[in-house]
Enzyme design. Structure first.
Site, PDB file in Angstrom:
ATOM      1  N   LYS A 196       4.792   3.100  11.737  1.00  0.00           N
ATOM      2  CA  LYS A 196       3.878   2.263  12.280  1.00  0.00           C
ATOM      3  C   LYS A 196       4.049   1.255  12.945  1.00  0.00           C
ATOM      4  CE  LYS A 196       0.169  -0.339  11.545  1.00  0.00           C
ATOM      5  NZ  LYS A 196      -0.080  -1.858  11.115  1.00  0.00           N
ATOM      6  N   GLN A 220       8.662  -2.707  16.223  1.00  0.00           N
ATOM      7  CA  GLN A 220       9.557  -3.719  15.475  1.00  0.00           C
ATOM      8  C   GLN A 220      10.957  -2.857  14.810  1.00  0.00           C
ATOM      9  OE1 GLN A 220       7.835  -6.061  11.969  1.00  0.00           O
ATOM     10  NE2 GLN A 220       8.471  -3.977  10.875  1.00  0.00           N
ATOM     11  N   MET A 239      -2.204   3.126   7.567  1.00  0.00           N
ATOM     12  CA  MET A 239      -2.335   2.291   6.253  1.00  0.00           C
ATOM     13  C   MET A 239      -1.607   1.063   6.852  1.00  0.00           C
ATOM     14  SD  MET A 239      -1.501   4.419   2.741  1.00  0.00           S
ATOM     15  CE  MET A 239      -2.924   5.688   2.534  1.00  0.00           C
ATOM     16  N   SER A 240      -2.176  -0.081   6.676  1.00  0.00           N
ATOM     17  CA  SER A 240      -1.774  -1.455   7.078  1.00  0.00           C
ATOM     18  C   SER A 240      -2.569  -2.575   5.977  1.00  0.00           C
ATOM     19  CB  SER A 240      -2.538  -1.845   8.327  1.00  0.00           C
ATOM     20  OG  SER A 240      -2.362  -3.287   8.715  1.00  0.00           O
ATOM     21  N   SER A 241      -1.594  -3.490   5.735  1.00  0.00           N
ATOM     22  CA  SER A 241      -2.383  -4.687   4.827  1.00  0.00           C
ATOM     23  C   SER A 241      -3.587  -5.153   5.578  1.00  0.00           C
ATOM     24  CB  SER A 241      -1.509  -5.648   4.506  1.00  0.00           C
ATOM     25  OG  SER A 241      -0.146  -5.025   3.971  1.00  0.00           O
ATOM     26  N   HIS A 301       4.053   1.327   2.180  1.00  0.00           N
ATOM     27  CA  HIS A 301       5.258   0.523   1.753  1.00  0.00           C
ATOM     28  C   HIS A 301       5.808   1.485   0.786  1.00  0.00           C
ATOM     29  CE1 HIS A 301       2.879  -3.023   3.089  1.00  0.00           C
ATOM     30  NE2 HIS A 301       3.868  -3.245   3.635  1.00  0.00           N
ATOM     31  N   HIS A 334       0.840  -1.270   0.136  1.00  0.00           N
ATOM     32  CA  HIS A 334      -0.118   0.032   0.015  1.00  0.00           C
ATOM     33  C   HIS A 334       1.010   1.195  -0.161  1.00  0.00           C
ATOM     34  CE1 HIS A 334       1.024   0.313   4.317  1.00  0.00           C
ATOM     35  NE2 HIS A 334       0.468  -0.892   4.459  1.00  0.00           N
ATOM     36  N   GLY A 379       8.941   1.278   8.414  1.00  0.00           N
ATOM     37  CA  GLY A 379       7.793   2.295   8.637  1.00  0.00           C
ATOM     38  C   GLY A 379       7.548   2.465  10.159  1.00  0.00           C
ATOM     39  N   VAL A 389       2.367   6.504   7.126  1.00  0.00           N
ATOM     40  CA  VAL A 389       1.215   7.051   6.135  1.00  0.00           C
ATOM     41  C   VAL A 389      -0.180   6.453   6.558  1.00  0.00           C
ATOM     42  CG1 VAL A 389       0.857   6.947   3.764  1.00  0.00           C
ATOM     43  CG2 VAL A 389       3.229   6.906   4.298  1.00  0.00           C
TER      44      VAL A 389
END
Length: 280
Positions: free
Chosen positions: A151, A155, A186-188, A39, A36, A149, A178
Site C-alpha cells: 500500500k 516507502q 486499509m489505513s490508520s 498490519h 488494522h 505492505g 489489504v
C-alpha cells in the site's frame, strides 16, 4: 497470550541475542500502531516466514510534515497488544523516544532519487524520517526479514534501497495491500473518515481500476490521467495531488504500460489525505 511489551533496547537485545544464539530467524513488522487488518496480514506473513516475530510500534515524529497530523495520529497501544495476542507474536517493541532519538542525535538517513517524486514532492523530508527510523529499527531488532505492505509502495522501495546501500543484512519483504470490501485500501487514516467520507474514498480504487484496464489495453496515460482526476473530483474528492504511472522497479515516469508498472494516486477526501497504488 499477550507478548511482552519492551521499551528499552537492552531488553530487546537480550531476547534477540538469545534467539540468534539458538539458530532462530527473526522477523520484524515496523508499525506506528493503530493496527488494522493490513498490519495483521504482515504479522501473519512474518509468522509464516520466521521463527520469532517482533512488532514495533513507534509514532515517528521525523516523518510528519504537519505537527497537527502528528498530534492527531491515533495511539492505541492497549488495543494493538490485544490484537497481536491472537497471533502469538514473540515481542512488541514500543521504544521510548530516547531509545530512538537520544539527546544529541545528529544522523539523518537520506535516499536520493526514489524520494524526490510523489510523496517526496508533497511531503518534503518524509522519507528521510522513514529511512532513519527504519534503519534504526532494523539494527535494533537484528531481524533477518522485515515485512512491509505494498500500500505504501514508494516507502517499500525506499526501505529496500536503504537496506541494500547500507549493507544491512535483512530481507525486505513486500506484502499485498489489504482492502475493505469497498476496495478502499486499509489505513490508520481511515479512522478519521466520516461515513460519507468513507463512501467518497471508496471511489478512488474504482477509478484507478478503470484507468489500469485502459492502460493494459495499450492506451496512453496522460489523457486517461486527466479524465481520472475529473472523475475523482466529481465523486467528492476535494483535491487530487497526483496520479502517476511509474515503472515498478525504478519509479521512473511512464507514458504507456509497456513494462511492469504501478499506478499511484494521492487525493483528499473529508479532510483526510489518502494514497493508493495498484499494479498495471
Amino acid at each position: 497470550m499477550t507478548a511482552p511489551i519492551l521499551r528499552r533496547l537492552t531488553d530487546l537485545r537480550a531476547l534477540t541475542t538469545e534467539w540468534h544464539r539458538n539458530g532462530e530467524s527473526i522477523g520484524v513488522v515496523p508499525t506506528m500502531g493503530a493496527l488494522h487488518q493490513g498490519h495483521l496480514s504482515l504479522v501473519e506473513a512474518a509468522k509464516a516466514g520466521t521463527d520469532r516475530v517482533i512488532v514495533t510500534i513507534f509514532v515517528n515524529p521525523k516523518q510528519f510534515n504537519n505537527p497537527e497530523d502528528l498530534a492527531k495520529y491515533p495511539r492505541t497501544e492497549h488495543e494493538d497488544a490485544q490484537k497481536l495476542a491472537l497471533f502469538g507474536v514473540d515481542a512488541i517493541y514500543v521504544p521510548d523516544p530516547e531509545e530512538i532519538y537520544p539527546q544529541g542525535f545528529a544522523t539523518n538517513v537520506s535516499v536520493a532519487g526514489l524520494t524526490d517524486v510523489m510523496e517526496g514532492e508533497f511531503r518534503p523530508g518524509h522519507f528521510d524520517g522513514v529511512a532513519t527510523v527504519v534503519a534504526k529499527l532494523f539494527l535494533q531488532t537484528q531481524a533477518d526479514r522485515a515485512y512491509f505492505g505494498e500500500k505504501d509502495y514508494q516507502q517499500l522501495m525506499v526501505v529496500r534501497r536503504m537496506a541494500r546501500d547500507l549493507d544491512i543484512p535483512i530481507e525486505v519483504v513486500g506484502c499485498p495491500t489489504v482492502r475493505e470490501p469497498s476496495g478502499l485500501a486499509m489505513s490508520s487514516r481511515n479512522l478519521r473518515l466520516s461515513p460519507d467520507g468513507l463512501a467518497i474514498a471508496a471511489n478512488k480504487h474504482r477509478v484507478m481500476q478503470g484507468l489500469a484496464q485502459s492502460l493494459k489495453a495499450g492506451a496512453a496515460f496522460d489523457p486517461l490521467a486527466t479524465k481520472a482526476e475529473t472523475d475523482l473530483l466529481a465523486a467528492g474528492f476535494t483535491q487530487v495531488e497526483y496520479i502517476h504511472l511509474r515503472c515498478a522497479e525504478t519509479l521512473e515516469p511512464l507514458t504507456h504500460a509497456d513494462r511492469p508498472a504501478r499506478l499511484f494516486a494521492a487525493a483528499w477526501a473529508d479532510g483526510v489525505r489518502l494514497i493508493d497504488n495498484i499494479p498495471v
